[in-house]
Each structure stands twice: as C-alpha cells, then as structure tokens.
Design an enzyme around this catalytic site. Structure first.
Site, PDB file in Angstrom:
ATOM      1  N   GLY A   1     -15.157   2.000  14.477  1.00  8.79           N
ATOM      2  CA  GLY A   1     -16.058   1.159  14.542  1.00  8.79           C
ATOM      3  C   GLY A   1     -15.696  -0.001  15.263  1.00  8.79           C
ATOM      4  O   GLY A   1     -16.809  -0.971  15.879  1.00  8.79           O
ATOM      5  N   GLU A   2     -14.597  -0.481  15.217  1.00  7.30           N
ATOM      6  CA  GLU A   2     -14.218  -1.779  15.697  1.00  7.30           C
ATOM      7  C   GLU A   2     -13.800  -1.654  17.583  1.00  7.30           C
ATOM      8  O   GLU A   2     -13.898  -2.357  18.364  1.00  7.30           O
ATOM      9  CB  GLU A   2     -12.811  -2.413  15.345  1.00  7.30           C
ATOM     10  CG  GLU A   2     -13.095  -2.966  14.148  1.00  7.30           C
ATOM     11  CD  GLU A   2     -11.794  -3.225  13.232  1.00  7.30           C
ATOM     12  OE1 GLU A   2     -10.631  -3.432  13.881  1.00  7.30           O
ATOM     13  OE2 GLU A   2     -11.847  -2.922  11.949  1.00  7.30           O
ATOM     14  N   ASN A   3     -13.509  -0.264  17.789  1.00  7.84           N
ATOM     15  CA  ASN A   3     -13.120  -0.002  19.266  1.00  7.84           C
ATOM     16  C   ASN A   3     -13.861   0.969  20.139  1.00  7.84           C
ATOM     17  O   ASN A   3     -13.697   1.067  21.161  1.00  7.84           O
ATOM     18  CB  ASN A   3     -11.754   0.590  19.014  1.00  7.84           C
ATOM     19  CG  ASN A   3     -10.661  -0.311  18.520  1.00  7.84           C
ATOM     20  OD1 ASN A   3     -10.439  -1.052  19.025  1.00  7.84           O
ATOM     21  ND2 ASN A   3      -9.803   0.195  17.280  1.00  7.84           N
TER      22      ASN A   3
ATOM     23  N   ILE B   1     -15.921   3.181   9.742  1.00 14.51           N
ATOM     24  CA  ILE B   1     -15.465   4.563  10.313  1.00 14.51           C
ATOM     25  C   ILE B   1     -14.169   4.454  11.092  1.00 14.51           C
ATOM     26  O   ILE B   1     -13.857   3.929  12.201  1.00 14.51           O
ATOM     27  CB  ILE B   1     -16.724   4.908  11.234  1.00 14.51           C
ATOM     28  CG1 ILE B   1     -17.093   3.790  12.312  1.00 14.51           C
ATOM     29  CG2 ILE B   1     -17.916   5.259  10.719  1.00 14.51           C
ATOM     30  CD1 ILE B   1     -18.503   4.173  13.128  1.00 14.51           C
TER      31      ILE B   1
ATOM     32  N   ASP C   1      -9.499  12.673  17.012  1.00 11.79           N
ATOM     33  CA  ASP C   1      -9.081  11.518  17.366  1.00 11.79           C
ATOM     34  C   ASP C   1     -10.331  11.026  18.327  1.00 11.79           C
ATOM     35  O   ASP C   1     -10.589  11.762  19.426  1.00 11.79           O
ATOM     36  CB  ASP C   1      -8.039  11.125  18.325  1.00 11.79           C
ATOM     37  CG  ASP C   1      -7.610   9.717  18.364  1.00 11.79           C
ATOM     38  OD1 ASP C   1      -8.625   9.114  19.010  1.00 11.79           O
ATOM     39  OD2 ASP C   1      -6.668   9.279  18.142  1.00 11.79           O
TER      40      ASP C   1
ATOM     41  N   HIS D   1     -13.016   2.760   0.074  1.00  7.09           N
ATOM     42  CA  HIS D   1     -13.023   1.717   1.082  1.00  7.09           C
ATOM     43  C   HIS D   1     -13.639   0.602   0.537  1.00  7.09           C
ATOM     44  O   HIS D   1     -14.321  -0.196   1.549  1.00  7.09           O
ATOM     45  CB  HIS D   1     -13.778   2.146   2.439  1.00  7.09           C
ATOM     46  CG  HIS D   1     -13.230   3.487   3.391  1.00  7.09           C
ATOM     47  ND1 HIS D   1     -14.166   4.197   3.973  1.00  7.09           N
ATOM     48  CD2 HIS D   1     -11.895   3.626   3.468  1.00  7.09           C
ATOM     49  CE1 HIS D   1     -13.237   5.126   4.379  1.00  7.09           C
ATOM     50  NE2 HIS D   1     -11.885   4.922   4.243  1.00  7.09           N
TER      51      HIS D   1
ATOM     52  N   ARG E   1     -12.448  15.645   8.003  1.00  4.96           N
ATOM     53  CA  ARG E   1     -13.361  15.986   6.957  1.00  4.96           C
ATOM     54  C   ARG E   1     -14.556  16.309   7.418  1.00  4.96           C
ATOM     55  O   ARG E   1     -15.102  15.782   8.192  1.00  4.96           O
ATOM     56  CB  ARG E   1     -13.241  14.825   6.027  1.00  4.96           C
ATOM     57  CG  ARG E   1     -11.870  14.568   5.403  1.00  4.96           C
ATOM     58  CD  ARG E   1     -11.869  13.451   4.210  1.00  4.96           C
ATOM     59  NE  ARG E   1     -10.941  12.674   4.929  1.00  4.96           N
ATOM     60  CZ  ARG E   1     -10.640  11.397   4.481  1.00  4.96           C
ATOM     61  NH1 ARG E   1     -11.561  11.020   3.513  1.00  4.96           N
ATOM     62  NH2 ARG E   1      -9.735  10.486   4.793  1.00  4.96           N
TER      63      ARG E   1
ATOM     64  N   ASN F   1       1.099  -1.410  -0.094  1.00  8.76           N
ATOM     65  CA  ASN F   1       0.003   0.017  -0.175  1.00  8.76           C
ATOM     66  C   ASN F   1       0.897   1.293   0.058  1.00  8.76           C
ATOM     67  O   ASN F   1       1.342   1.573   1.007  1.00  8.76           O
ATOM     68  CB  ASN F   1      -0.970  -0.005   1.224  1.00  8.76           C
ATOM     69  CG  ASN F   1      -1.869   1.084   1.281  1.00  8.76           C
ATOM     70  OD1 ASN F   1      -1.842   1.986   0.427  1.00  8.76           O
ATOM     71  ND2 ASN F   1      -2.618   1.114   2.165  1.00  8.76           N
TER      72      ASN F   1
HETATM   73  P1  ADP Z   1      -7.527   4.984   8.862  1.00 13.96           P
HETATM   74  O1  ADP Z   1      -8.839   5.658   8.213  1.00 13.96           O
HETATM   75  O2  ADP Z   1      -6.646   5.961   8.933  1.00 13.96           O
HETATM   76  O3  ADP Z   1      -7.167   3.907   8.160  1.00 13.96           O
HETATM   77  P2  ADP Z   1      -8.436   3.766  11.385  1.00 13.96           P
HETATM   78  O4  ADP Z   1      -9.522   2.817  10.729  1.00 13.96           O
HETATM   79  O5  ADP Z   1      -7.207   2.903  11.933  1.00 13.96           O
HETATM   80  O6  ADP Z   1      -7.704   4.943  10.447  1.00 13.96           O
HETATM   81  O7  ADP Z   1      -8.877   4.424  12.546  1.00 13.96           O
HETATM   82  C1  ADP Z   1      -8.159   5.309  13.331  1.00 13.96           C
HETATM   83  C2  ADP Z   1      -9.244   6.225  14.210  1.00 13.96           C
HETATM   84  O8  ADP Z   1      -9.699   5.119  14.969  1.00 13.96           O
HETATM   85  C3  ADP Z   1      -8.252   6.870  15.056  1.00 13.96           C
HETATM   86  O9  ADP Z   1      -7.977   8.105  14.877  1.00 13.96           O
HETATM   87  C4  ADP Z   1      -9.343   6.951  16.345  1.00 13.96           C
HETATM   88  O10 ADP Z   1     -10.114   8.240  16.081  1.00 13.96           O
HETATM   89  C5  ADP Z   1     -10.242   5.573  16.364  1.00 13.96           C
HETATM   90  N1  ADP Z   1      -9.854   4.903  17.434  1.00 13.96           N
HETATM   91  C6  ADP Z   1      -8.825   4.043  17.538  1.00 13.96           C
HETATM   92  N2  ADP Z   1      -9.053   3.260  18.702  1.00 13.96           N
HETATM   93  C7  ADP Z   1     -10.160   3.986  19.306  1.00 13.96           C
HETATM   94  C8  ADP Z   1     -10.774   3.856  20.711  1.00 13.96           C
HETATM   95  N3  ADP Z   1     -10.454   2.671  21.798  1.00 13.96           N
HETATM   96  N4  ADP Z   1     -11.994   4.559  20.968  1.00 13.96           N
HETATM   97  C9  ADP Z   1     -12.348   5.318  19.857  1.00 13.96           C
HETATM   98  N5  ADP Z   1     -11.851   5.480  18.687  1.00 13.96           N
HETATM   99  C10 ADP Z   1     -10.657   4.711  18.710  1.00 13.96           C
END
Ligand code: ADP
Length: 401
Positions: free
Chosen positions: A333-335, A209, A283, A180, A241, A7
């Site tokens: 979305g995952e975290n 997300i 973030d 995506h 954005r 990538n």
């Molecule tokens: P990208 O779009 O750059 O690939 P990612 O999918 O890795 O990014 O997402 C990164 C974002 O995920 C971080 O900027 C943060 O906002 C969010 N994130 C990561 N961990 C957590 C968490 N535990 N709780 C909330 N948001 C999180």
C-alpha cells in the site's frame, strides 16, 4: 518517559525504544533464529553505528537480556541504565472477545491470553514468552499488551457472526475477529488528522496491504467491518494466503488429494495467493515486474489481486453507504504506485479520481494522491504499529498510577 515496545514471534523478537517526551525512537532492532544454533541480533541505535552479533540465544529471556545489554552498551547503547525503561508494551495477535483495548498485564490477563492459544496457536504463545522474559529481566516494570483484534471489537453481531449453526459460536467462539487492528486504528486516526476533520464524521476504508493484507471499514472512528476473519486467512488475496474461497474447496481437496488438516492449512496459508498464481514469487515487486514484462502468470496474479482488492473496497463503501477516504498502507500500500493506480482506476463510479503524478511520489510521509475534484480523498499513510503500542502503553501506565 522511556518505553520499550516488543513484538515477539516464535523464533524472533523485534524491539523499539521510545522517548515519549517527543515520541522519538532511540533504538530499534531484531533478534532472529531464537532457539537455533546461530541467533542473530541486529541493533540499530539512532545516530550511532548499527551492530550485528551472532551468538546462541536459546529462549526469549536471554534474547531480552541481550537486547538490554545492547541498549546500555558503552559503544552502541542509548541508555545509562536499564532502570530508565519505565514500561514495556507488547504486541499480542489475538485478544478474543475479552480485550476491547490494550491492557495492563496482570496474572489474570496472562491467563486470558493463554486461554486464547487455541485461536492463535502460532502467535499467542510467543507473546506470553515475551512478557515473561520482560518480567524476568525488568522486575517491577509494568507491562502493557496491545491486541491486533481489539480495534475490531466494535463490530456488530450481524457482521462478526458467520451464518453457520450458532452452537459453534457458543461452544468455540467461532466468529470474525479481524487482525492488523493497531494499524487500521493508527492510519484512520492519522487520516482524520491529516485532513483536519473530526474522525466522528468520516467514513474511511483502510487498506493494510503487506505480506498479509486486510481492509477495514472505519465509520465514525470505529471498525464496523474487516476482511480477516476467525484467522488472518479470510478476505483479500495475499502474498502466500488464498483469502476468500468456497469452503467446499477445502473438503474437496482434502478428499481428492488425501491431505491432512495441517497440510491443507499449510497449502492455504503458505502456498497460495500471489505465489500460487504466479508460480514464481509472493513479493509484489516481482509480480509487478513480471506484469510490466508481459509475463502471463504474473499478469494473472496481479489482475486477480487488484480485482479482489477493488471488490472489497466496493463492498465496504456499500457497508457504510458511502466512503469519504481511502487509505493505503503497509508494504504494498505504501510502495506500489501501480497497485494503487489500477485499483483506483476502477473506482471512478464512487467518484475516485487519482492524481497519477502525486501517486508516483515517494516520501515516507502521509500524503494525498487524489485530485482536488475527487469525491473521495485517497491517502497514503505509512503505518506505525509500534508507535500506537507505545502511546497505549504510556496512557495505560499513567492511568494506573
Ligand atoms: P508484513 O505483512 O510482513 O508486515 P510489509 O507490510 O512490510 O509486510 O509488506 C511486505 C511486502 O510489501 C513485500 O513482500 C512486498 O510484496 C511489498 N513491497 C515492498 N516494497 C514494495 C514496492 N516498492 N513495490 C511493491 N511491493 C512492495
């Protein structure tokens, strides 16, 4: 078969080496600050110690050469020889209307990616650099390209056209392309697999997300609508954005603030979204911390983000006349249990019922977070764009033999 997935960004290059006999990752890493005086290579061989090296890497060909050196290094390597790599898969952001799936790289394919530079000026040029660099370092090894836009090429004309003079589509191909796609495709397939139901009979809303964010309506396994548009600016509110706004805001601000095209582009892409409303961070971790502490700006940012996300989910349920599955994926979305909880709280009219305890569990595995009574299955599925690219690369290389 061993495959390398690349990538390439303008000053960075991420890589993962797969053994496709069991889809395991043998090593992964990142080269940062390409073209700057101290470039950093971080190499993580699985089961061995991680290594970081600072040197001068002026362009992508050298970056890939250094990566190959690490992959075959006596101490940190995982390969006896570079010849073990039988194909390379590349992520490409924009495939325009030409690419409806991944493709084997030929001179014609490269020429088409170059023709699309206009639509993705920041992203497609580095992808070509990555392909050239891999051809230079591994002559004779086939390269495959996977496009972020390809999965969305199934959208209907009524969905992808903007209601503006049609000549603009004919002349400049202005339309919705989405992004995506690799992630939306991967998590929708995984959702059907997890539920053990044929994807053909499912209406799925995938919420990717992260820093960038997009939603896709996946009906019968194909993308029927997606929130990103001509560029990844449209749709949801994101880290930096704006997402959707009245286009007049752009012309009005340019006029009143005497901003140039590039200044207004930078405002909307880099200085908007969560960052602009909170005034502190893009973030989501900082935003939710601020919201929990009752800070007004972070609270407003959080509420705007969740409101816009929920509105989009509702509109995609309308677009498909229903929804069976909602999938959350990518960084937020995952975290972020709280983003998922608040969003689902307001989707009760669709029959969504979240299990708050399940929602809090972190596992890194696909999982259900809705109750058995919920009319809509709500899932968290970690995305894996690299694996999707590796799978496409394998099948295209095998087909071409
Ligand atoms: P990208 O779009 O750059 O690939 P990612 O999918 O890795 O990014 O997402 C990164 C974002 O995920 C971080 O900027 C943060 O906002 C969010 N994130 C990561 N961990 C957590 C968490 N535990 N709780 C909330 N948001 C999180």
């Amino acid at each position: 078969m061993k495959l390398l997935v690349i990538n390439a960004g303008s000053s960075s290059l991420k890589y993962q080496l797969y053994d496709m006999t069991d889809e395991s990752v043998l090593a992964k890493g990142l080269v940062e600050r390409i073209g700057m005086d101290s470039s950093i290579l971080t190499h993580k061989p699985i089961g061995k110690e991680e290594v970081t090296e600072v040197s001068e890497i002026l362009e992508h060909t050298t970056a890939i050469r250094k990566v190959l050196e690490k992959l075959t290094d006596k101490e940190h390597g995982v390969l006896a020889s570079v010849n073990e790599i039988q194909a390379v898969g590349h992520r490409v952001v924009h495939g325009g209307e030409a690419f409806k799936g991944s493709a084997l790289v030929t001179p014609e394919v490269k020429a088409e990616i170059r023709r699309l530079f206009d639509l993705a000026p920041l992203h497609n040029p580095p992808a070509i650099m990555g392909i050239n660099a891999s051809e230079a370092n591994m002559p004779g090894v086939p390269n495959v390209v996977a496009f972020d836009t390809a999965f969305h090429q199934t959208m209907d004309e009524k969905v992808y056209l903007y209601p503006i003079p049609r000549v603009l589509y004919k002349k400049h191909r202005i339309r919705r392309y989405g992004a995506h796609g690799t992630s939306h495709q991967y998590v929708s397939r995984m959702a059907a697999e997890y539920l053990n139901r044929p994807i053909e009979e499912l209406k799925i809303i995938t919420c990717h997300i992260g820093n960038g964010a997009s939603l896709t309506a996946v009906k019968g396994g194909v993308s029927v609508d997606t929130s990103m548009g001509l560029t990844p600016l449209e749709g949801l509110m994101m880290g930096t954005r704006s997402g959707d706004l009245d286009p007049t805001v752009v012309t009005f601000v340019m006029n009143k603030e005497e901003l140039s095209i590039s200044e207004v582009n930078s405002m909307l892409n880099k200085h908007s979204g969560l960052l602009a409303i909170s005034g502190s961070s893009s973030d989501m971790r900082d935003i939710t911390d601020g919201w929990e502490e009752g800070k007004p700006n972070e609270t407003l940012a959080f509420e705007m983000y969740e409101y816009r996300l929920r509105k989009y989910i509702g509109s995609y349920a309308a677009a498909m006349n229903g929804v069976d599955v909602i999938v959350f994926t990518a960084g937020v979305g995952e975290n972020s249990a709280i983003v998922r909880e608040k969003t689902c709280e307001n989707l009760s009219y669709l029959g969504v019922e979240l299990d708050k305890e399940l929602n809090k569990i972190r596992s890194g595995e696909p999982r259900r977070i809705s109750t058995p009574n919920s009319k809509v299955e709500v899932l968290v599925i970690p995305t894996n764009e690299e694996l999707m690219i590796a799978r496409d690369t394998l099948s295209i290389v095998q087909e071409s033999k």
